[in-house]
Design an enzyme around this catalytic site. Structure first.
Site, PDB file in Angstrom:
ATOM      1  N   SER A 259      35.251  34.721  52.990  1.00 39.33           N
ATOM      2  CA  SER A 259      35.337  33.269  52.775  1.00 39.33           C
ATOM      3  C   SER A 259      35.877  32.515  53.980  1.00 39.33           C
ATOM      4  O   SER A 259      35.966  31.281  53.940  1.00 39.33           O
ATOM      5  CB  SER A 259      36.255  32.976  51.580  1.00 39.33           C
ATOM      6  OG  SER A 259      35.785  33.612  50.430  1.00 39.33           O
TER       7      SER A 259
ATOM      8  N   ARG B  60      54.970  42.815  38.174  1.00 43.73           N
ATOM      9  CA  ARG B  60      55.589  42.179  36.998  1.00 43.73           C
ATOM     10  C   ARG B  60      56.692  43.011  36.361  1.00 43.73           C
ATOM     11  O   ARG B  60      57.678  42.476  35.870  1.00 43.73           O
ATOM     12  CB  ARG B  60      54.523  41.869  35.946  1.00 43.73           C
ATOM     13  CG  ARG B  60      53.612  40.734  36.337  1.00 43.73           C
ATOM     14  CD  ARG B  60      52.585  40.488  35.256  1.00 43.73           C
ATOM     15  NE  ARG B  60      51.561  39.559  35.714  1.00 43.73           N
ATOM     16  CZ  ARG B  60      50.276  39.646  35.396  1.00 43.73           C
ATOM     17  NH1 ARG B  60      49.840  40.615  34.611  1.00 43.73           N
ATOM     18  NH2 ARG B  60      49.429  38.754  35.845  1.00 43.73           N
TER      19      ARG B  60
ATOM     20  N   CYS C 175      48.073  36.047  31.687  1.00 41.99           N
ATOM     21  CA  CYS C 175      47.637  34.804  31.039  1.00 41.99           C
ATOM     22  C   CYS C 175      47.777  34.844  29.519  1.00 41.99           C
ATOM     23  O   CYS C 175      48.030  33.815  28.890  1.00 41.99           O
ATOM     24  CB  CYS C 175      46.195  34.488  31.431  1.00 41.99           C
ATOM     25  SG  CYS C 175      45.068  35.876  31.309  1.00 41.99           S
TER      26      CYS C 175
ATOM     27  N   LYS D 195      50.648  44.802  28.279  1.00 42.70           N
ATOM     28  CA  LYS D 195      51.256  43.710  29.072  1.00 42.70           C
ATOM     29  C   LYS D 195      51.935  42.710  28.153  1.00 42.70           C
ATOM     30  O   LYS D 195      53.034  42.221  28.448  1.00 42.70           O
ATOM     31  CB  LYS D 195      50.170  42.978  29.882  1.00 42.70           C
ATOM     32  CG  LYS D 195      49.703  43.703  31.119  1.00 42.70           C
ATOM     33  CD  LYS D 195      48.639  42.865  31.800  1.00 42.70           C
ATOM     34  CE  LYS D 195      47.856  43.671  32.800  1.00 42.70           C
ATOM     35  NZ  LYS D 195      46.710  42.907  33.332  1.00 42.70           N
TER      36      LYS D 195
ATOM     37  N   ARG E 251      38.167  39.697  23.100  1.00 47.76           N
ATOM     38  CA  ARG E 251      37.481  38.717  23.952  1.00 47.76           C
ATOM     39  C   ARG E 251      36.487  37.938  23.089  1.00 47.76           C
ATOM     40  O   ARG E 251      35.781  38.543  22.269  1.00 47.76           O
ATOM     41  CB  ARG E 251      36.735  39.481  25.053  1.00 47.76           C
ATOM     42  CG  ARG E 251      36.261  38.624  26.193  1.00 47.76           C
ATOM     43  CD  ARG E 251      37.338  38.223  27.148  1.00 47.76           C
ATOM     44  NE  ARG E 251      37.838  39.320  27.969  1.00 47.76           N
ATOM     45  CZ  ARG E 251      38.774  39.171  28.902  1.00 47.76           C
ATOM     46  NH1 ARG E 251      39.326  37.992  29.121  1.00 47.76           N
ATOM     47  NH2 ARG E 251      39.190  40.212  29.589  1.00 47.76           N
TER      48      ARG E 251
ATOM     49  N   HIS F 274      42.792  30.744  26.228  1.00 47.09           N
ATOM     50  CA  HIS F 274      43.099  31.850  25.322  1.00 47.09           C
ATOM     51  C   HIS F 274      43.765  31.293  24.065  1.00 47.09           C
ATOM     52  O   HIS F 274      44.543  30.335  24.119  1.00 47.09           O
ATOM     53  CB  HIS F 274      44.095  32.817  25.971  1.00 47.09           C
ATOM     54  CG  HIS F 274      43.537  33.632  27.099  1.00 47.09           C
ATOM     55  ND1 HIS F 274      42.197  33.695  27.415  1.00 47.09           N
ATOM     56  CD2 HIS F 274      44.165  34.462  27.989  1.00 47.09           C
ATOM     57  CE1 HIS F 274      42.028  34.516  28.448  1.00 47.09           C
ATOM     58  NE2 HIS F 274      43.198  34.984  28.818  1.00 47.09           N
TER      59      HIS F 274
HETATM   60  N1  LIG Z   1      41.653  34.592  35.368  1.00 43.25           N
HETATM   61  C1  LIG Z   1      42.789  34.488  34.677  1.00 43.25           C
HETATM   62  O1  LIG Z   1      42.868  33.953  33.538  1.00 43.25           O
HETATM   63  C2  LIG Z   1      44.052  35.008  35.277  1.00 43.25           C
HETATM   64  C3  LIG Z   1      45.239  34.626  34.680  1.00 43.25           C
HETATM   65  C4  LIG Z   1      46.444  35.100  35.195  1.00 43.25           C
HETATM   66  C5  LIG Z   1      46.435  35.919  36.283  1.00 43.25           C
HETATM   67  N2  LIG Z   1      45.261  36.301  36.860  1.00 43.25           N
HETATM   68  C6  LIG Z   1      45.351  37.158  38.035  1.00 43.25           C
HETATM   69  O2  LIG Z   1      45.151  36.329  39.193  1.00 43.25           O
HETATM   70  C7  LIG Z   1      44.514  37.088  40.222  1.00 43.25           C
HETATM   71  C8  LIG Z   1      43.225  36.368  40.629  1.00 43.25           C
HETATM   72  O3  LIG Z   1      42.360  36.327  39.487  1.00 43.25           O
HETATM   73  P1  LIG Z   1      41.002  35.485  39.475  1.00 43.25           P
HETATM   74  O4  LIG Z   1      40.606  35.494  38.039  1.00 43.25           O
HETATM   75  O5  LIG Z   1      41.156  34.185  40.184  1.00 43.25           O
HETATM   76  O6  LIG Z   1      40.046  36.448  40.352  1.00 43.25           O
HETATM   77  P2  LIG Z   1      38.711  36.100  41.160  1.00 43.25           P
HETATM   78  O7  LIG Z   1      38.035  34.903  40.575  1.00 43.25           O
HETATM   79  O8  LIG Z   1      37.954  37.367  41.248  1.00 43.25           O
HETATM   80  O9  LIG Z   1      39.252  35.693  42.639  1.00 43.25           O
HETATM   81  C9  LIG Z   1      39.834  36.638  43.485  1.00 43.25           C
HETATM   82  C10 LIG Z   1      40.371  35.978  44.753  1.00 43.25           C
HETATM   83  O10 LIG Z   1      40.960  36.997  45.567  1.00 43.25           O
HETATM   84  C11 LIG Z   1      40.387  36.971  46.865  1.00 43.25           C
HETATM   85  N3  LIG Z   1      40.305  38.341  47.396  1.00 43.25           N
HETATM   86  C12 LIG Z   1      39.694  39.413  46.835  1.00 43.25           C
HETATM   87  N4  LIG Z   1      39.843  40.500  47.637  1.00 43.25           N
HETATM   88  C13 LIG Z   1      40.551  40.077  48.727  1.00 43.25           C
HETATM   89  C14 LIG Z   1      41.015  40.708  49.904  1.00 43.25           C
HETATM   90  N5  LIG Z   1      40.787  42.014  50.138  1.00 43.25           N
HETATM   91  N6  LIG Z   1      41.707  39.970  50.792  1.00 43.25           N
HETATM   92  C15 LIG Z   1      41.959  38.663  50.567  1.00 43.25           C
HETATM   93  N7  LIG Z   1      41.527  37.997  49.489  1.00 43.25           N
HETATM   94  C16 LIG Z   1      40.847  38.702  48.564  1.00 43.25           C
HETATM   95  C17 LIG Z   1      39.014  36.402  46.661  1.00 43.25           C
HETATM   96  O11 LIG Z   1      38.526  35.899  47.898  1.00 43.25           O
HETATM   97  P3  LIG Z   1      36.939  35.843  48.217  1.00 43.25           P
HETATM   98  O12 LIG Z   1      36.388  34.683  47.415  1.00 43.25           O
HETATM   99  O13 LIG Z   1      36.926  35.605  49.675  1.00 43.25           O
HETATM  100  O14 LIG Z   1      36.376  37.168  47.785  1.00 43.25           O
HETATM  101  C18 LIG Z   1      39.308  35.309  45.624  1.00 43.25           C
HETATM  102  O15 LIG Z   1      39.849  34.181  46.278  1.00 43.25           O
HETATM  103  C19 LIG Z   1      44.281  38.492  39.626  1.00 43.25           C
HETATM  104  O16 LIG Z   1      45.339  39.330  39.980  1.00 43.25           O
HETATM  105  C20 LIG Z   1      44.279  38.221  38.129  1.00 43.25           C
HETATM  106  O17 LIG Z   1      44.631  39.370  37.391  1.00 43.25           O
HETATM  107  C21 LIG Z   1      44.069  35.830  36.407  1.00 43.25           C
END
Ligand SMILES: NC(=O)c1ccc[n+]([C@@H]2O[C@H](COP(=O)([O-])OP(=O)(O)OC[C@H]3O[C@@H](n4cnc5c(N)ncnc54)[C@H](OP(=O)(O)O)[C@@H]3O)[C@@H](O)[C@H]2O)c1
Length: 368
Positions: A58, A117, A147, A243, A265, A272
């Site tokens: 990105s 965590r 979440c 969790k 889900r 949620h």
């Molecule tokens: N979705 C939820 O409801 C939720 C809630 C609470 C917590 N979380 C946690 O928040 C985190 C992100 O979740 P998400 O749902 O936003 O995931 P996601 O949509 O898959 O986004 C992942 C992000 O991480 C970046 N990334 C992936 N591999 C990387 C690397 N090697 N180096 C640097 N950046 C990297 C991606 O960048 P690129 O776009 O460049 O690949 C993207 O910005 C996870 O740990 C998830 O468990 C999610």
């Protein structure tokens, strides 16, 4: 523990000068990161520079935050130069590797992944419940709960403060975006594949229509519910269910709290929901519970079933509070309440809570 909390308050030297701390958003391009940029643009602006960081894929993309186009930079050690606070919204393994690197440079990390965590040297913080815990961070890292826990814990904690919680039995109704962008893309593609059809009347007809497009889910999500979220742990429990148990215990400071969770889900894009059976040390009444919930910060009570009024994900999505309704006293136990809770998993469930925690740190750093 490697050093005392005072040694880990970052490199910020602007306390009392009016200079604002520099923030990095790591994972700015993801599902949580995208909402984070919206939230940072909407909340009171406590930050100086906001640096956007993602994978090398990105780098060079331009994203808007606070109304300004900002170029995304690739994650590297240099990306944390001069950064006071970094929010990590990246997969667990990326946080596990990079959060300690950022912390070693004096950056206070607020991590949204599951990597830290349950680390006893990392506080797990929900500002409405345990804001004080954010100040004691021996590793320079503060964790954001998952979440599903976050979608209910503010309401549950308010009731606990009054009645003393002794047991939680919860069933979740989790949205597709809890599985990131891939989850949303999959649900939308599946909905397009079944829209306007008469599918959902024969065993396997939805599965055949969806074909290989299961994405991150183990079964079709459109026209279905899937009793699974996370990965398989011992004795048939899912990681998501564990969790909820472990994190609720840590946030509430109740290490022996009895918790049973079933994670499901549902075909909802974002927000949620949880059906919560909460048992307390003391007898409860619905009137008292209503009073507590109606005045709890971050909670909105919508509970008039005669008028068809209760929270639903379609109404709660895009909002900040925890929405609570269907509050009933158990018919068989005067010490137990049943309630239904909705919370936007990308806002309070992730980005908003992280932003609130980071703001607590910013306030601490800038106080002389
Ligand atoms: N979705 C939820 O409801 C939720 C809630 C609470 C917590 N979380 C946690 O928040 C985190 C992100 O979740 P998400 O749902 O936003 O995931 P996601 O949509 O898959 O986004 C992942 C992000 O991480 C970046 N990334 C992936 N591999 C990387 C690397 N090697 N180096 C640097 N950046 C990297 C991606 O960048 P690129 O776009 O460049 O690949 C993207 O910005 C996870 O740990 C998830 O468990 C999610």
């Amino acid at each position: 523990m490697t050093s005392g909390p005072a040694a880990r308050t970052g490199t910020f030297t602007g306390a009392g000068t009016g200079r604002k701390p520099v923030l990095a958003v790591v994972g700015a391009t993801g599902a949580v990161g995208t909402v984070m940029l919206e939230i940072l643009s909407q909340r009171q602006d406590v930050w100086g520079e906001i640096r956007l960081v993602a994978s090398p894929r990105s780098a060079g993309r331009r994203l808007a935050v606070r109304g300004e186009e900002t170029e995304v930079v690739a994650l590297s050690e240099e990306a944390f130069d001069g950064v006071d606070v970094a929010m990590f919204d990246v997969p667990d393994e990326v946080s596990a590797q990079w959060a300690p690197i950022a912390a070693a440079k004096g950056t206070v990390v607020v991590d949204n992944s599951a990597a830290f965590r349950m680390d006893p040297d990392v506080p797990l913080v929900v500002p409405e419940v345990n804001a004080h815990a954010a100040r004691v961070r021996p590793r320079g890292i503060i964790a954001n709960p998952n979440c599903t826990t976050l979608s209910m814990i503010v309401a549950v904690a308010a009731l606990h403060a009054e009645f003393g919680l002794s047991e939680l039995v919860v069933s979740s109704y989790q949205a597709a975006s809890g599985a990131g962008k891939a989850g949303v893309d999959t649900l939308r593609a599946q909905l397009a594949a079944v829209a306007g059809s008469s599918l959902g009347t024969q065993p396997g007809d939805v599965r055949r229509a969806v074909g290989d497009g299961l994405g991150p889910f183990p079964a079709p999500l459109a026209l279905n519910v899937v009793p699974w979220a996370g990965s398989l742990r011992e004795d048939g429990w899912s990681s998501e269910e564990l969790k909820i148990r472990d994190e609720s215990r840590k946030i509430l400071g109740l290490p022996s709290l009895r918790v049973a969770a079933t994670c499901v889900r549902v075909p909802v894009i974002t927000t949620h929901s949880l059906a919560v059976h909460a048992r307390f040390e003391n007898e409860v009444t619905v009137e008292q519970a209503h009073e507590i919930l109606a005045s709890a910060p971050g909670v909105v009570l919508v509970d008039d079933p005669a008028e068809g009024e209760f929270p639903t994900p379609a109404d709660a999505v895009g909002t900040d509070p925890t929405w609570v309704g269907r509050v009933r006293r158990s018919l068989d136990d005067p010490r137990a309440l049943d309630l239904f809770v909705c919370g936007d998993n990308l806002r309070k469930g992730a980005a908003l809570n992280t932003a609130q925690v980071a703001e607590c740190v910013a306030a601490e750093l800038t106080t002389p």
